[in-house]
Design a protein around this motif. Structure first.
Motif, PDB file in Angstrom:
ATOM      1  N   SER A   1       0.842  -1.208   0.000  1.00  0.00           N
ATOM      2  CA  SER A   1       0.000   0.000   0.000  1.00  0.00           C
ATOM      3  C   SER A   1       0.874   1.254   0.000  1.00  0.00           C
ATOM      4  O   SER A   1       1.938   1.302   0.622  1.00  0.00           O
ATOM      5  CB  SER A   1      -0.904  -0.015   1.240  1.00  0.00           C
TER       6      SER A   1
ATOM      7  N   ASP B   1      -0.891  -6.158  -1.913  1.00  0.00           N
ATOM      8  CA  ASP B   1      -0.024  -7.031  -1.124  1.00  0.00           C
ATOM      9  C   ASP B   1       1.202  -7.455  -1.927  1.00  0.00           C
ATOM     10  O   ASP B   1       2.039  -8.222  -1.442  1.00  0.00           O
ATOM     11  CB  ASP B   1      -0.777  -8.277  -0.639  1.00  0.00           C
TER      12      ASP B   1
ATOM     13  N   ARG C   1      -4.193   6.520  -4.296  1.00  0.00           N
ATOM     14  CA  ARG C   1      -3.993   5.673  -3.100  1.00  0.00           C
ATOM     15  C   ARG C   1      -4.058   4.207  -3.513  1.00  0.00           C
ATOM     16  O   ARG C   1      -5.030   3.772  -4.139  1.00  0.00           O
ATOM     17  CB  ARG C   1      -5.051   5.983  -2.052  1.00  0.00           C
TER      18      ARG C   1
ATOM     19  N   GLU D   1      -3.830   0.109  -2.562  1.00  0.00           N
ATOM     20  CA  GLU D   1      -3.943  -0.980  -1.582  1.00  0.00           C
ATOM     21  C   GLU D   1      -3.502  -2.258  -2.281  1.00  0.00           C
ATOM     22  O   GLU D   1      -4.124  -2.676  -3.274  1.00  0.00           O
ATOM     23  CB  GLU D   1      -5.374  -1.122  -1.068  1.00  0.00           C
TER      24      GLU D   1
END
Length: 330
Positions: free
Chosen positions: A165, A232, A228, A230
């Motif tokens: 992130s 993994d 922004r 997000e």
């Protein structure tokens, strides 16, 4: 002693004829009388009188000429001066005239020099003005060239990459309209939010699980302040100018896979129907962007085949899909 006045009257009362001798008597001193005295001819006194008058007239003329000469001598000034003095004066006058002529010539030369100097100054000023104009023209050409170069070479679109992130602050795009190619390599949720200058999420551009690759709009409806992320796994976001997007002219069917941006400017004219297909398991969403806002023309899940209207003035299609999709005129 008194003198008898001279009388111009000839003897015999002015009769010039000889005295008459009585006939029968020979005149005195006639031939044949040797003792007789020859007659004396009368005096020619009138000739003397005429001669005297002529002499007096000549003398008078001489006196008159002499008087006139004296008057001329006293008033003649320069005419009465000696020849040598006249020559000297004439020479002086000639020298003065020559000096005046030389001075006038010198003045003319000075005037000519001044005129030449003025001409040289004017020529210098003209040369300087021409040089200044040339410099201005060169600067203008350079500015024009730079401007043309800037117009010919669009601003290089930015690119961002990372892992996990993150928040990406964006520069003001100005008049540039961007879309982005987004990729992600991971096994969990992957989302991309477009954020305004107040920090508020204004659009969810990507929302998927696992790996992802597709094209999404960035500033079609405004100027975002940030992105922004997000994730993994590793991700990359590469901006492109909208003009670089694929184009469909409406002639043949157009086919693509996954999330896509397609330019369709000029296809929709009036009432225009289009056939759409989708081969996938997730959402199939199609937005038609005009000048100001998008129209939602398809919103399905899984496979899809159908006909709908393409709004008049549509310029760009934004497609959200997880499989292959196509569009063709109906």
């Amino acid at each position: 002693m008194s003198q008898t006045p001279f009388s111009p009257t000839p003897p015999n009362g002015g009769n010039s004829n000889p005295p008459v001798v009585p006939s029968g008597e020979p005149p005195a001193g006639a031939a044949g009388d040797p003792s007789a005295t020859p007659p004396v001819p009368p005096k020619k006194s009138h000739k003397k009188w005429l001669f005297g008058c002529a002499i007096a007239l000549v003398l008078g003329l001489l006196v008159l000429i002499g008087g006139c000469g004296a008057v001329l001598a006293s008033s003649g000034g320069e005419d009465a001066m000696p020849v040598e003095q006249k020559t000297s004066v004439s020479a002086t006058e000639t020298d003065e005239g020559a000096a005046a002529a030389d001075q006038e010539t010198a003045s003319d030369d000075e005037g000519a020099d001044a005129t030449d100097a003025d001409a040289e100054d004017a020529a210098t000023e003209d040369d300087e003005a021409a040089a200044a104009d040339a410099d201005d023209a060169e600067e203008t050409n350079e500015e024009t060239t730079e401007k043309a170069t800037e117009e010919a070479e669009p601003v290089k679109a930015p690119s961002y990459s990372g892992s996990g992130s993150d928040v990406i602050t964006l520069d003001d795009p100005g008049e540039n309209v961007y879309y982005a190619t987004v990729t992600h390599k991971g096994s969990s949720n992957f989302a991309l939010w477009i954020v305004d200058e107040g920090g508020q999420d204004i659009d969810l551009a990507v929302n998927t699980i696992g790996s992802y690759s597709g094209d999404v709009p960035i500033n079609f409806s405004g100027s975002p302040a940030a992105l922004r992320v997000e994730a993994d796994g590793d991700w990359m976001i590469t901006f492109h100018q909208l003009a670089e997007a694929p184009r469909w002219d409406g002639t043949d069917a157009f086919e693509a896979k996954g999330n896509s941006i397609v330019i369709v400017d000029g296809v929709a004219d009036g009432l225009t129907s289009v056939d759409l297909t989708h081969s996938g398991e997730s959402n199939f969403v199609v937005w038609a962007w005009g000048e100001d806002y998008p129209d939602l023309i398809v919103n399905e899940i899984g496979s899809y085949e159908g006909t709908t209207l393409l709004p008049d003035g549509t310029m760009v299609l934004q497609v959200q899909a997880d499989g292959t999709w196509s569009i063709a005129k109906g």
